[in-house]
Design an enzyme around this catalytic site. Structure first.
Site, PDB file in Angstrom:
ATOM      1  N   HIS A  48     -20.377 -12.881  27.496  1.00 38.69           N
ATOM      2  CA  HIS A  48     -20.391 -14.187  26.839  1.00 38.69           C
ATOM      3  C   HIS A  48     -19.091 -14.953  27.073  1.00 38.69           C
ATOM      4  O   HIS A  48     -18.641 -15.718  26.214  1.00 38.69           O
ATOM      5  CB  HIS A  48     -20.659 -14.016  25.345  1.00 38.69           C
ATOM      6  CG  HIS A  48     -22.039 -13.512  25.053  1.00 38.69           C
ATOM      7  ND1 HIS A  48     -23.176 -14.244  25.319  1.00 38.69           N
ATOM      8  CD2 HIS A  48     -22.476 -12.340  24.521  1.00 38.69           C
ATOM      9  CE1 HIS A  48     -24.245 -13.563  24.966  1.00 38.69           C
ATOM     10  NE2 HIS A  48     -23.851 -12.392  24.486  1.00 38.69           N
ATOM     11  N   ARG A  73     -17.118  -5.020  29.099  1.00 37.31           N
ATOM     12  CA  ARG A  73     -18.560  -5.224  29.005  1.00 37.31           C
ATOM     13  C   ARG A  73     -19.001  -6.139  30.149  1.00 37.31           C
ATOM     14  O   ARG A  73     -18.564  -7.288  30.229  1.00 37.31           O
ATOM     15  CB  ARG A  73     -18.960  -5.859  27.665  1.00 37.31           C
ATOM     16  CG  ARG A  73     -20.463  -6.151  27.593  1.00 37.31           C
ATOM     17  CD  ARG A  73     -20.948  -6.464  26.203  1.00 37.31           C
ATOM     18  NE  ARG A  73     -20.566  -7.779  25.724  1.00 37.31           N
ATOM     19  CZ  ARG A  73     -21.071  -8.363  24.637  1.00 37.31           C
ATOM     20  NH1 ARG A  73     -22.002  -7.724  23.922  1.00 37.31           N
ATOM     21  NH2 ARG A  73     -20.672  -9.551  24.245  1.00 37.31           N
ATOM     22  N   ASP A  87     -14.128  -0.589  39.952  1.00 34.60           N
ATOM     23  CA  ASP A  87     -13.137  -0.596  41.029  1.00 34.60           C
ATOM     24  C   ASP A  87     -11.865  -1.327  40.595  1.00 34.60           C
ATOM     25  O   ASP A  87     -10.763  -0.999  41.059  1.00 34.60           O
ATOM     26  CB  ASP A  87     -13.711  -1.259  42.281  1.00 34.60           C
ATOM     27  CG  ASP A  87     -14.697  -0.377  43.028  1.00 34.60           C
ATOM     28  OD1 ASP A  87     -14.810   0.821  42.689  1.00 34.60           O
ATOM     29  OD2 ASP A  87     -15.361  -0.878  43.962  1.00 34.60           O
ATOM     30  N   GLU A 151     -29.729  -3.420  21.129  1.00 31.76           N
ATOM     31  CA  GLU A 151     -29.613  -4.634  20.320  1.00 31.76           C
ATOM     32  C   GLU A 151     -30.924  -5.404  20.204  1.00 31.76           C
ATOM     33  O   GLU A 151     -30.926  -6.610  19.967  1.00 31.76           O
ATOM     34  CB  GLU A 151     -28.509  -5.531  20.883  1.00 31.76           C
ATOM     35  CG  GLU A 151     -28.538  -5.692  22.388  1.00 31.76           C
ATOM     36  CD  GLU A 151     -27.255  -6.309  22.937  1.00 31.76           C
ATOM     37  OE1 GLU A 151     -26.534  -6.989  22.175  1.00 31.76           O
ATOM     38  OE2 GLU A 151     -26.983  -6.135  24.135  1.00 31.76           O
ATOM     39  N   ASP A 177     -27.727  -9.798  18.354  1.00 33.35           N
ATOM     40  CA  ASP A 177     -29.017  -9.820  19.039  1.00 33.35           C
ATOM     41  C   ASP A 177     -30.074  -9.054  18.262  1.00 33.35           C
ATOM     42  O   ASP A 177     -31.244  -9.449  18.248  1.00 33.35           O
ATOM     43  CB  ASP A 177     -28.873  -9.250  20.446  1.00 33.35           C
ATOM     44  CG  ASP A 177     -28.275 -10.247  21.420  1.00 33.35           C
ATOM     45  OD1 ASP A 177     -28.919 -11.283  21.665  1.00 33.35           O
ATOM     46  OD2 ASP A 177     -27.173 -10.006  21.918  1.00 33.35           O
TER      47      ASP A 177
END
Length: 253
Positions: A48, A73, A87, A151, A177
């Site tokens: 987000h 995330r 990575d 969620e 959510d």
């Protein structure tokens, strides 16, 4: 140069509570400030926010001087995106919106090299110390912490299948959510939502996985911890800033 130890993964495995913060302000100085605040973990959120792997790496570097675990995330359960974030140096990845055992398996596979998973091998990435960590590809899995977010109602219905996935370290229950999925938008602690979160938390812990949650509601956090939650995010940095500014303005009349 040796493989960095994932203190967050070790703490969850030992059943030690970890207090964290959700980070959505994409600035290295802000991340550095959070990293030095005495938290156990922080989450750099790309779902987000406008962040991508290129902009995440300086944030991980900003946090690296402090005794805090920097988790990331991704924007989605996407193996290419997860590979790029790992990575860049992420050892703990929290994959959003997982709704089935198959999706959880795909998320875990994206974090691990073959034969366990499908993460592609890069020769000189930050995660491997730019190629200086001996045996990185064969050793990396020991310090990878794989977490998925449940969620939705569908995710709760599939929780047993998700918990059965090997090498899954934890499950984070996403209140925002989930409340919307359950028909309670904008009410993250509606009684049915609260009950579902606490029930899922107990089931996750009983399955030997680490449950996690984010909430600005101190009562909700206390109840979740009592139900077995091990990693608790006490807020979102942008929301905390917004509330502090509003409180400061109100205090002046």
């Amino acid at each position: 140069m040796d493989l960095p130890r994932n203190a967050f993964k070790a703490a969850l495995a030992a059943g030690r509570r970890q207090i964290g913060l959700w980070c959505t302000i994409p600035d290295p100085a802000v991340i550095e400030m959070h990293a030095g605040a005495g938290l156990d973990w922080i989450v750099i959120d790309t779902e987000h926010t406008p962040l991508d792997a290129e902009r995440v790496m300086p944030l991980l570097q900003a946090a690296s001087a402090y005794p805090v675990s920097a988790c990331v995330r991704p924007g989605a359960n996407d193996s290419t995106e997860i590979k790029k974030l790992m990575d860049a140096g992420a050892q703990t990845v929290i994959v959003p919106y997982v709704q089935s055992g198959a999706e959880a398996e795909a998320a875990v596979a994206a974090m691990h090299y073959p034969p366990r998973g499908m993460r592609g091998v890069g020769g000189a990435t930050r995660s491997s110390g730019f190629g200086r960590i001996p045996g990185y590809v064969s050793r990396a899995g020991a310090e990878i912490c794989a977490i998925v977010q449940v969620e939705t109602v569908a995710g709760l219905d599939a929780l047993d299948d998700i918990l059965a996935v090997p090498d899954l370290d934890g499950v984070f229950i996403g209140p925002a959510d989930l409340s919307t999925s359950m028909g309670h938008p904008d009410d993250l602690t509606a009684p049915p939502v609260r009950a579902a979160i606490l029930d899922a938390t107990r089931r996750i812990r009983a399955a030997g996985k680490a449950p996690g949650i984010l909430s600005h509601d101190r009562g909700m956090l206390a109840d979740a911890e009592a139900a077995g939650a091990l990693f608790l995010a006490v807020g979102v940095d942008l929301v905390l800033l917004r509330e502090a500014v509003a409180a400061a303005r109100t205090a002046r009349g």
